[in-house]
Enzyme design. Structure first.
Site, PDB file in Angstrom:
ATOM      1  N   GLY A 180      36.285  87.494  57.067  1.00 38.24           N
ATOM      2  CA  GLY A 180      35.200  86.812  58.047  1.00 38.24           C
ATOM      3  C   GLY A 180      36.694  86.059  59.266  1.00 38.24           C
ATOM      4  O   GLY A 180      35.883  85.737  59.916  1.00 38.24           O
ATOM      5  N   ASN A 188      34.946  75.454  52.428  1.00 38.75           N
ATOM      6  CA  ASN A 188      35.856  76.259  51.590  1.00 38.75           C
ATOM      7  C   ASN A 188      37.048  75.829  50.521  1.00 38.75           C
ATOM      8  O   ASN A 188      36.801  75.749  49.277  1.00 38.75           O
ATOM      9  CB  ASN A 188      36.413  77.513  52.143  1.00 38.75           C
ATOM     10  CG  ASN A 188      37.594  76.670  53.202  1.00 38.75           C
ATOM     11  OD1 ASN A 188      37.196  75.767  54.099  1.00 38.75           O
ATOM     12  ND2 ASN A 188      39.013  77.240  53.458  1.00 38.75           N
ATOM     13  N   GLN A 196      31.308  80.977  53.168  1.00 37.75           N
ATOM     14  CA  GLN A 196      31.396  80.646  51.831  1.00 37.75           C
ATOM     15  C   GLN A 196      30.187  80.706  50.854  1.00 37.75           C
ATOM     16  O   GLN A 196      30.036  80.284  50.143  1.00 37.75           O
ATOM     17  CB  GLN A 196      32.360  79.035  51.212  1.00 37.75           C
ATOM     18  CG  GLN A 196      33.815  79.436  51.407  1.00 37.75           C
ATOM     19  CD  GLN A 196      34.359  79.611  50.566  1.00 37.75           C
ATOM     20  OE1 GLN A 196      34.164  79.632  49.331  1.00 37.75           O
ATOM     21  NE2 GLN A 196      35.863  80.171  51.535  1.00 37.75           N
ATOM     22  N   SER A 212      32.005  87.126  54.969  1.00 42.52           N
ATOM     23  CA  SER A 212      33.406  87.849  53.985  1.00 42.52           C
ATOM     24  C   SER A 212      32.856  88.537  53.379  1.00 42.52           C
ATOM     25  O   SER A 212      32.965  88.153  52.357  1.00 42.52           O
ATOM     26  CB  SER A 212      35.188  87.588  54.397  1.00 42.52           C
ATOM     27  OG  SER A 212      35.732  88.363  54.254  1.00 42.52           O
ATOM     28  N   GLY A 213      33.174  89.717  52.758  1.00 42.16           N
ATOM     29  CA  GLY A 213      33.065  90.634  51.134  1.00 42.16           C
ATOM     30  C   GLY A 213      33.548  90.190  50.355  1.00 42.16           C
ATOM     31  O   GLY A 213      32.563  90.133  49.663  1.00 42.16           O
ATOM     32  N   HIS A 214      34.762  89.405  50.535  1.00 41.02           N
ATOM     33  CA  HIS A 214      35.584  90.105  49.108  1.00 41.02           C
ATOM     34  C   HIS A 214      35.029  88.222  48.674  1.00 41.02           C
ATOM     35  O   HIS A 214      35.754  88.101  47.322  1.00 41.02           O
ATOM     36  CB  HIS A 214      36.924  89.920  49.079  1.00 41.02           C
ATOM     37  CG  HIS A 214      37.340  88.429  50.314  1.00 41.02           C
ATOM     38  ND1 HIS A 214      38.247  87.498  49.687  1.00 41.02           N
ATOM     39  CD2 HIS A 214      37.677  88.731  51.883  1.00 41.02           C
ATOM     40  CE1 HIS A 214      39.455  87.166  50.778  1.00 41.02           C
ATOM     41  NE2 HIS A 214      38.307  87.553  51.824  1.00 41.02           N
ATOM     42  N   THR A 251      37.068 103.361  63.507  1.00 38.90           N
ATOM     43  CA  THR A 251      36.377 104.272  62.980  1.00 38.90           C
ATOM     44  C   THR A 251      35.779 103.437  61.619  1.00 38.90           C
ATOM     45  O   THR A 251      36.012 102.402  61.291  1.00 38.90           O
ATOM     46  CB  THR A 251      37.003 104.968  62.207  1.00 38.90           C
ATOM     47  OG1 THR A 251      37.865 105.679  63.532  1.00 38.90           O
ATOM     48  CG2 THR A 251      36.340 105.675  61.304  1.00 38.90           C
ATOM     49  N   CYS A 284      52.636  72.909  49.647  1.00 35.65           N
ATOM     50  CA  CYS A 284      53.633  73.544  48.921  1.00 35.65           C
ATOM     51  C   CYS A 284      52.551  74.690  48.142  1.00 35.65           C
ATOM     52  O   CYS A 284      53.638  75.420  48.550  1.00 35.65           O
ATOM     53  CB  CYS A 284      54.234  73.057  47.900  1.00 35.65           C
ATOM     54  SG  CYS A 284      54.531  71.428  47.495  1.00 35.65           S
TER      55      CYS A 284
HETATM   56  C1  LIG Z   1      44.610 108.493  69.314  1.00 33.75           C
HETATM   57  C2  LIG Z   1      43.852 107.292  68.423  1.00 33.75           C
HETATM   58  N1  LIG Z   1      44.575 106.192  68.762  1.00 33.75           N
HETATM   59  C3  LIG Z   1      43.213 105.291  67.948  1.00 33.75           C
HETATM   60  C4  LIG Z   1      42.458 105.218  67.043  1.00 33.75           C
HETATM   61  C5  LIG Z   1      41.777 104.298  66.298  1.00 33.75           C
HETATM   62  O1  LIG Z   1      42.270 104.334  64.940  1.00 33.75           O
HETATM   63  P1  LIG Z   1      41.055 103.535  64.156  1.00 33.75           P
HETATM   64  O2  LIG Z   1      39.723 104.227  64.562  1.00 33.75           O
HETATM   65  O3  LIG Z   1      41.085 104.107  62.461  1.00 33.75           O
HETATM   66  O4  LIG Z   1      40.777 102.421  64.069  1.00 33.75           O
HETATM   67  C6  LIG Z   1      42.243 106.716  67.036  1.00 33.75           C
HETATM   68  C7  LIG Z   1      40.998 107.281  65.685  1.00 33.75           C
HETATM   69  O5  LIG Z   1      40.135 107.025  66.162  1.00 33.75           O
HETATM   70  C8  LIG Z   1      43.244 107.828  67.238  1.00 33.75           C
HETATM   71  O6  LIG Z   1      42.816 109.088  67.633  1.00 33.75           O
HETATM   72  C1  LIG Z   2      35.297  79.784  55.074  1.00 33.57           C
HETATM   73  C2  LIG Z   2      36.588  80.228  55.341  1.00 33.57           C
HETATM   74  N1  LIG Z   2      36.031  80.678  56.625  1.00 33.57           N
HETATM   75  C3  LIG Z   2      37.055  82.219  57.272  1.00 33.57           C
HETATM   76  C4  LIG Z   2      37.800  82.333  55.918  1.00 33.57           C
HETATM   77  C5  LIG Z   2      38.454  83.805  55.894  1.00 33.57           C
HETATM   78  O1  LIG Z   2      37.979  85.006  55.317  1.00 33.57           O
HETATM   79  P1  LIG Z   2      39.594  85.884  55.765  1.00 33.57           P
HETATM   80  O2  LIG Z   2      39.913  85.243  54.361  1.00 33.57           O
HETATM   81  O3  LIG Z   2      38.375  87.093  54.661  1.00 33.57           O
HETATM   82  O4  LIG Z   2      39.409  87.163  56.919  1.00 33.57           O
HETATM   83  C6  LIG Z   2      37.795  82.073  54.249  1.00 33.57           C
HETATM   84  C7  LIG Z   2      38.628  82.477  53.454  1.00 33.57           C
HETATM   85  O5  LIG Z   2      39.286  83.376  53.451  1.00 33.57           O
HETATM   86  C8  LIG Z   2      36.892  81.300  54.330  1.00 33.57           C
HETATM   87  O6  LIG Z   2      37.224  80.268  53.140  1.00 33.57           O
HETATM   88  S1  FES Z   3      57.783  72.142  48.926  1.00 33.31           S
HETATM   89 FE1  FES Z   3      57.573  70.105  49.397  1.00 33.31          FE
HETATM   90  S2  FES Z   3      59.488  70.131  48.267  1.00 33.31           S
HETATM   91 FE2  FES Z   3      58.679  72.315  48.221  1.00 33.31          FE
END
Ligand SMILES: Cc1ncc(COP(=O)(O)O)c(C=O)c1O
Ligand SMILES: Cc1ncc(COP(=O)(O)O)c(C=O)c1O
Ligand code: FES
Ligand code: FES
Lengths: 386, 145, 386, 145
Positions: free
Chosen positions: A71, A151, A179, A199-201, A237, A325
């Site tokens: 996200g 959220n 959300q 966002s998937g999770h 990738t 906090c």
């Molecule tokens: C030298 C080099 N830099 C960057 C990347 C990019 O990595 P990724 O595809 O995991 O983002 C690759 C592979 O694709 C790479 O061989």
């Molecule tokens: C409304 C909203 N936007 C963006 C995000 C960011 O997503 P992510 O942490 O998966 O990057 C979140 C959750 O953290 C969210 O609740």
């Molecule tokens: S974060 Fe405020 S006292 Fe701990």
């Protein structure tokens, strides 16, 4: 001790069926999806399938879905790339005060690059007034970014209305639906959404995968530059297992949405009513009607959020708080401040977000625990005099 | 994220409560995080802290450091109590996570504020004691990123 | 038909032990690593463990490792954030003509933002001359970015020498070590590396996870803005399973590095020698000595890469090519052009990258297949006259 | 990524080779991708293509479209052969991936170039036939991103 997990807005348990779907893509179909041989074809087909599922779920075309790492990346991309592509048209962006930090901090960054951002106020329930959006539009406005659902307090914004306004004024409209995706019905055409983050999770899918929907015709620049993946728009990738898992999670979420959210809604309202009946000085935050089915957010006066969380944790209950906090920074939740809560009340907030597995017994156990904890903490609070 | 000692003092805080007609009472807060701590001291004629109690509205670390700080100053003279710094409290608790260091400052400042109140009430000057700040967050700065 | 996977530079099979290590973090320890309760603590501890392993492997401090979604993001981040943070000092960046597109396209983007980029030439083996780096440094140079090892032709660059030069001139030094991490010994202090990119899926780890090493003291800005994750420098819910898997993969890679690369080196040289002995009009690309242990890159004149790949695939052999036809774009490999190959020769390149499991039998089968394929394709090539 | 028909024509290309003393020979290339195709035509006195052969240095699609194009023009008159467009070739192959469309242009242009050569050699004008480009990549543009 049974774990009671009520922090589904923070992240969710990955569904077993999702893990199952992902597994072959680690050790069997591990090919790079951009390669030409049959092994890579397996990856490519799996990515296509996931893209199709997701696109269908929001009424988009598959080629309008771009996979990202989550996200936050989607939000950054939508804002920064639009700013770059449309800066000739203007340098004004409209958003709200209750957006996620992935939007707000990106907007602050854009301000440092010379853009101007209007942060709309919300009402005491966290609702954005579409009329305020319209009033904020200027000739140099290039983007409106309003979250689908908040959220923290669960308020669902009037996205269709805002979309219609944006369209009428010829301004692009982005919504952070992290959300809402899989939890609320979304139709990008009907709602005039031009870009959408997810966002998937957050829907029992894996972490580290997300997507940005970008309507065909929107001038889009890359955020992550490099290889030709994702139609040359998002380098890197392809995270095939992540994409497959996200696709599966979306499929499951869409299939169960109606029934699941109906159940959640009932439990949610039950929890809220017990809070209001049984605990003094409680305040429910967020809109009572336009609200995510699984979100309960309450402030318990005179007590502080982190302390509540720790005591809940000792009872095996996972929750979250807008307390300063618990955040990396010292400021209490900007969302709670934006709906007009004073510092010390915002400080005593609890967010409880239900999931598909949440039971009535768990809700009862949790409310009982909170009653006890709040009483204990109040007894040691310098603010509380009974 | 918290040490066992912190969790112990959080779960079973020592010296929670108020002291009626205390020799000194100090309330400090951190406007930024919003936490508030009130320390009560009962100091006898020899300047020895006979009792110490607290009330805290704050995070786990705030509660635990309040508890530990009150334990540490009990039985000490006013001068000795000044040596109960936030570092001493943190050490006694086997440390705090970096983001929670400021919470221990609250405890140190709380003791100081109560001592200051005691000194003012009795018209004395405690060597080395500066007027405590009401808001310990002053001067903190966020970096750009 | 047994699959012979010789495209380990594109991506690798995720090691079973890596998958094993990840699994609990999907369904059991699924907590958000930024939460306060015990479930989140499990995630946090797992992330810390992975960070420690990776940091130790390159002689860095754990707090200098920032997890990202992969090599492309790391490269984008390193360049864009440095440009932003140091633009007051100057707007000049030095890189090479044979960098990955994640570097080159980011540099082109920076040029559009007003930065000036020097793209250093390489010699016919793909080696960068440290003297050229030094000569390119200007008072307004803020960054040197040179890859540790080239992904196509396997050439290992003189990183320690370049690092020393950068340090002597007070210029930051970034290296894209996506191909080298876990494959070549790296020590960031000895080599004066200030930033380093890596990607999990290149060393039998999962896809969609990477890291950027940033030396303490380097002024760094965020690339993905939002939440307070990764010491506020990289927003986004931590991809805990991905991080855990990357940590495990790094642990395994470091433990096996010496033995594994010795084996690969032997097989690599055996393959090269068979090519040179048995196939006419062949040219081995890349430095013969300073070369990744697992990289073979050869051009077979008068034939085209994609056709070779398809025919190899029909025999169950996965390989890659710098041929234009296999890239999203139409241009043949910029790396092969940079080492001085003419278009039509670059066009007939094959990259074969070995893995820990590669056997001598597989190499023999592959060489035999290539001999046959090359002969067949030459017989239908308008360029070939025998 | 390729259809079964494409794979079939790639694996078993029809009409590979050269024709000695061909009626027309055309060589075209795409300077950008670097691929080259040569088409040989044997045309009888009635203007019917009796035989057609090719040699191709190019990707799988280039080989398959060469093969299919030669099949399609065989037995056709010169005028009919003009109707063998790249679209017709693609259709006959059950389609090509979008990035491979330009490869089929190579086949169309290759036929045209051989016909042009035939026309020039025989001093005739073939209606509807334009002088073929040597490089079919002219005019292509990359978008910014
Ligand atoms: C030298 C080099 N830099 C960057 C990347 C990019 O990595 P990724 O595809 O995991 O983002 C690759 C592979 O694709 C790479 O061989
Ligand atoms: C409304 C909203 N936007 C963006 C995000 C960011 O997503 P992510 O942490 O998966 O990057 C979140 C959750 O953290 C969210 O609740
Ligand atoms: S974060 Fe405020 S006292 Fe701990
Ligand atoms: S003919 Fe060049 S890519 Fe197919």
């Amino acid at each position: 001790m049974e774990l009671i997990y009520l922090d589904n807005a923070a992240t969710t348990r990955t569904d077993e069926r999702v893990v199952e779907a992902m597994l072959p893509y680690f050790t069997q179909y591990y090919g790079n999806a951009s390669t030409i041989y049959a092994l890579g074809e397996e990856s490519r087909k799996a990515v296509t399938r996931a893209r199709d599922i997701i696109a269908a779920g929001i009424g988009a075309k598959p080629e309008e879905i771009y996979f990202t790492a989550g996200g936050s990346e989607s939000d950054n991309w939508a804002l920064k790339a639009t700013a770059e592509a449309y800066k000739e048209k203007g340098k004004h962006i409209i958003t709200s005060k209750i957006e996620h930090h992935a939007i707000l901090h990106t907007c602050e960054w854009l301000e440092r690059q010379g853009f101007e951002v209007t942060y709309l106020d919300v009402d005491e329930n966290g609702c954005i007034n579409p009329a305020d959006v319209e009033a904020a539009i200027r000739p140099d406005t290039i983007l409106i970014s309003i979250m689908f659902a908040n959220n923290e307090i669960g308020t669902i914004e009037p996205i269709a209305e805002i979309g219609a306004i944006a369209r009428a004024h010829g301004v692009l409209f982005h919504t952070d639906a992290v959300q809402a995706f899989g939890q609320e019905p979304i139709q990008v055409d009907e709602m005039n959404i031009d870009m959408l983050s997810s966002s998937g999770h957050k829907l029992n899918g894996p972490k580290g995968i997300g997507f940005l929907y970008i309507r065909k015709g929107v001038k889009i620049r890359s955020f992550v530059h490099g290889g030709a993946q994702e139609r040359k728009r998002r380098a890197g990738t392809e995270n095939v297992p992540g994409i497959v898992g996200f696709g599966k999670a979306a499929e499951l979420a869409f299939a169960s949405m109606e029934e699941r959210t109906a159940r959640e809604r009932e439990l949610r309202d039950y929890m809220i009513s017990r809070f209001e009946k049984e605990i003094p000085y409680v305040k429910i935050n967020g809109d009572r009607e336009h609200r995510l089915a699984n979100n309960v957010n309450a402030c318990f006066r005179f007590v502080e959020g982190e302390s509540m969380l720790i005591m809940l944790d000792m009872k095996g209950i996972c929750a979250s708080s807008g307390s300063a906090c618990t955040s990396g920074s010292l400021d209490p939740s900007h969302v709670l401040l934006a709906i007009g809560l004073p510092h010390e009340i915002a400080h005593g907030s609890l967010r409880l977000t239900l999931g598909a597995d949440t039971t009535k017994e768990q809700i009862d156990t949790t409310v009982d625990a909170i009653k006890e904890i709040v009483a204990h903490l109040r007894s040691m609070s310098p603010l509380y005099e009974d | 994220m918290y040490s066992e000692k912190v969790m112990d003092h959080f779960q079973n805080p020592r010296n929670v409560g108020e002291i009626e007609n205390a020799s000194g009472v100090g309330t400090v807060g951190n406007a930024k995080c919003g936490d508030i701590m009130r320390i009560y001291l009962d100091i006898d004629d020899n300047g020895v802290i006979q009792d110490c109690k607290f009330k805290t509205f704050g995070c786990g670390a705030a509660v635990a450091t309040s508890s530990m700080a009150t334990e540490l100053v009990k039985g000490k003279t006013v001068q000795e109590a000044l040596l109960v710094t936030n570092k001493a409290v943190m050490e006694a608790l086997d440390g705090l996570p970096p983001v929670k260091v400021h919470c221990s400052l609250l405890a140190e400042e709380g003791i100081h504020a109560a001592l200051w109140d005691y000194a003012e009430k009795n018209g004395i000057v405690i060597e080395g004691l500066k007027k405590p700040k009401n808001d310990i967050s002053e001067g903190e700065e966020e970096e750009e990123y």
